[in-house]
Design an enzyme around this catalytic site. Structure first.
Site, mmCIF file in Angstrom:
data_model
loop_
_atom_site.group_PDB
_atom_site.id
_atom_site.type_symbol
_atom_site.label_atom_id
_atom_site.label_comp_id
_atom_site.label_asym_id
_atom_site.label_seq_id
_atom_site.Cartn_x
_atom_site.Cartn_y
_atom_site.Cartn_z
ATOM 1 N N GLN A 104 0.847 -1.197 0.000
ATOM 2 C CA GLN A 104 0.000 0.000 0.000
ATOM 3 C C GLN A 104 0.884 1.249 0.000
ATOM 4 O OE1 GLN A 104 -3.670 -0.625 2.824
ATOM 5 N NE2 GLN A 104 -1.938 -1.764 3.695
ATOM 6 N N ASN A 105 2.179 1.043 0.236
ATOM 7 C CA ASN A 105 3.098 2.172 0.365
ATOM 8 C C ASN A 105 3.436 2.760 -1.006
ATOM 9 O OD1 ASN A 105 3.086 1.520 3.062
ATOM 10 N ND2 ASN A 105 5.046 0.415 2.993
ATOM 11 N N ASP A 107 6.260 4.650 -1.216
ATOM 12 C CA ASP A 107 7.716 4.867 -1.210
ATOM 13 C C ASP A 107 8.373 3.783 -2.063
ATOM 14 O OD1 ASP A 107 7.475 3.476 2.027
ATOM 15 O OD2 ASP A 107 8.599 2.501 0.422
ATOM 16 N N HIS A 122 -1.407 1.402 -4.339
ATOM 17 C CA HIS A 122 -1.791 2.805 -4.147
ATOM 18 C C HIS A 122 -0.897 3.755 -4.930
ATOM 19 C CE1 HIS A 122 -3.899 1.831 -0.044
ATOM 20 N NE2 HIS A 122 -4.578 1.407 -1.092
ATOM 21 N N CYS A 130 0.241 11.493 -16.234
ATOM 22 C CA CYS A 130 -0.210 12.562 -17.125
ATOM 23 C C CYS A 130 -1.731 12.498 -17.277
ATOM 24 C CB CYS A 130 0.454 12.401 -18.497
ATOM 25 S SG CYS A 130 -0.106 13.616 -19.709
ATOM 26 N N SER A 191 -2.601 -1.048 9.464
ATOM 27 C CA SER A 191 -3.568 -0.965 10.571
ATOM 28 C C SER A 191 -4.883 -1.655 10.243
ATOM 29 C CB SER A 191 -3.861 0.510 10.902
ATOM 30 O OG SER A 191 -4.436 1.137 9.765
ATOM 31 N N LEU A 215 3.420 -3.824 14.742
ATOM 32 C CA LEU A 215 3.855 -3.344 16.064
ATOM 33 C C LEU A 215 2.843 -3.729 17.131
ATOM 34 C CD1 LEU A 215 6.099 -1.726 17.441
ATOM 35 C CD2 LEU A 215 4.698 0.321 17.144
HETATM 36 N N1 APR Z 1 6.931 -1.846 12.929
HETATM 37 C C1 APR Z 1 5.797 -2.511 12.590
HETATM 38 N N2 APR Z 1 4.566 -1.938 12.531
HETATM 39 C C2 APR Z 1 4.509 -0.620 12.824
HETATM 40 C C3 APR Z 1 5.646 0.142 13.204
HETATM 41 C C4 APR Z 1 6.900 -0.535 13.241
HETATM 42 N N3 APR Z 1 8.021 0.111 13.570
HETATM 43 N N4 APR Z 1 5.240 1.419 13.451
HETATM 44 C C5 APR Z 1 3.905 1.445 13.251
HETATM 45 N N5 APR Z 1 3.459 0.229 12.878
HETATM 46 C C6 APR Z 1 2.083 -0.185 12.550
HETATM 47 C C7 APR Z 1 1.022 0.547 13.338
HETATM 48 O O1 APR Z 1 0.754 -0.157 14.550
HETATM 49 C C8 APR Z 1 -0.169 0.479 12.384
HETATM 50 O O2 APR Z 1 -0.917 -0.713 12.606
HETATM 51 O O3 APR Z 1 1.871 0.142 11.202
HETATM 52 C C9 APR Z 1 0.474 0.405 11.001
HETATM 53 C C10 APR Z 1 0.347 1.701 10.205
HETATM 54 O O4 APR Z 1 -1.025 1.907 9.967
HETATM 55 P P1 APR Z 1 -1.449 3.175 9.093
HETATM 56 O O5 APR Z 1 -0.744 4.381 9.588
HETATM 57 O O6 APR Z 1 -2.947 3.162 9.036
HETATM 58 O O7 APR Z 1 -0.848 2.878 7.639
HETATM 59 P P2 APR Z 1 -1.449 1.908 6.544
HETATM 60 O O8 APR Z 1 -2.151 0.743 7.191
HETATM 61 O O9 APR Z 1 -0.359 1.596 5.589
HETATM 62 O O10 APR Z 1 -2.538 2.845 5.801
HETATM 63 C C11 APR Z 1 -3.194 2.280 4.670
HETATM 64 O O11 APR Z 1 -4.230 4.425 4.251
HETATM 65 O O12 APR Z 1 -3.987 6.688 4.196
HETATM 66 C C12 APR Z 1 -4.059 5.569 3.417
HETATM 67 O O13 APR Z 1 -3.145 5.303 1.291
HETATM 68 C C13 APR Z 1 -2.799 5.386 2.638
HETATM 69 O O14 APR Z 1 -1.669 3.325 2.055
HETATM 70 C C14 APR Z 1 -2.247 4.060 3.137
HETATM 71 C C15 APR Z 1 -3.473 3.367 3.668
#
Ligand code: APR
Length: 247
Positions: A104-105, A107, A122, A130, A191, A215
């Protein structure tokens, strides 16, 4: 024990189909913010102001500025793949053709770690799309109001090649086919808040072994067969090592 390990490894080497889903948590220890943690991106800026088609129509300069800043951060050499990204690249090398990484990243840390069978559902910060020819081109610089499309030369028609809320994620057919065929699904650093990725575990559970590496327990934690909770740079290498030992 040796016979058992060999048998286990033989089992592992049988047509394994491994799908790994990653989210912002896998890049957190590389120095990139997540979205929903207390210090996350959505605690600084609102989704409706920078991550929807309406936001871009309303104030393109603000949206371009938001992604230009994140792209500039990603150009910083201090931001590098971490042990979790590297462990997944190793898993792919040891199981050629059997591991698909769906992230989903936006980067480019998985690529820089050496992963090649990779889908960015994503989109990608380091590409521009474009709005005239709809092509996506590699793009590491800021997108300026008069930037020209490398493919069709149209000026002022470039947007970040990032999927906004309300837009369709990319490569969903390919992802669906891989989920259909997998016998191991590993979810890392997400998450479980955003669909369709949050629904993948429900699609495969019962048919595939499901593992959460995060985490802390995610929204969908109860749907997984197994979990290892801790920082990705610890739990992901540990899981990959165990998998390669035949666990
Ligand atoms: N190691 C492992 N997990 C981690 C760490 C770490 N060091 N730090 C944070 N986390 C976990 C958090 O506990 C959380 O469950 O990573 C998760 C990040 O969740 P989000 O911030 O919601 O990110 P993500 O799940 O990738 O979001 C999904 O939402 O905003 C949109 O398009 C965006 O791709 C993104 C999508």
């Amino acid at each position: 024990a040796v016979l058992h390990a060999a048998a286990a490894r033989a089992d592992l080497l049988m047509a394994r189909r491994i799908v790994v889903l990653t989210g912002a948590g896998i890049s957190r220890e590389s120095g990139l913010a997540t979205f929903r943690d207390a210090d996350g991106i959505w605690a600084q800026v609102r989704i409706e102001d920078v991550a929807t088609p309406d936001a871009f129509a309303r104030d393109p300069a603000r949206v371009q500025g938001f992604y230009n800043a994140r792209r500039a951060q990603l150009r910083d050499p201090a931001i590098a793949p971490n042990a979790a990204h590297l462990a997944l690249a190793r898993l792919e090398r040891e199981h050629p053709g059997e591991v698909l990484l769906v992230t989903q990243n936006v980067d480019d840390l998985h690529e820089r770690a050496g992963s090649t069978r990779l889908i960015h559902m994503h989109g990608e910060l380091m590409k521009a799309r474009c709005m005239s020819c709809h092509g996506a081109s590699p793009w590491r610089a800021d997108i300026a109001p008069d930037s020209a499309c490398p493919a069709c030369d149209a000026r002022g028609r470039l947007r970040p090649h990032v999927v906004w809320f309300g837009e369709m994620p990319l490569a969903m057919e390919e992802i669906g086919a891989a989920l259909e065929a997998c016998d191991l699904f590993v979810s890392i650093g997400t998450s479980g808040n955003v669909y369709p990725a949050a629904g993948f575990v429900a699609e495969v559970r019962g048919r595939a072994r499901t593992v959460e590496l995060n985490l802390e327990p995610s929204e969908g934690a109860s749907l997984f067969d197994e979990a290892m909770h801790g920082p990705a740079t610890q739990v992901v290498p540990a899981f990959v090592d165990a998998l390669l030992r035949g666990a």
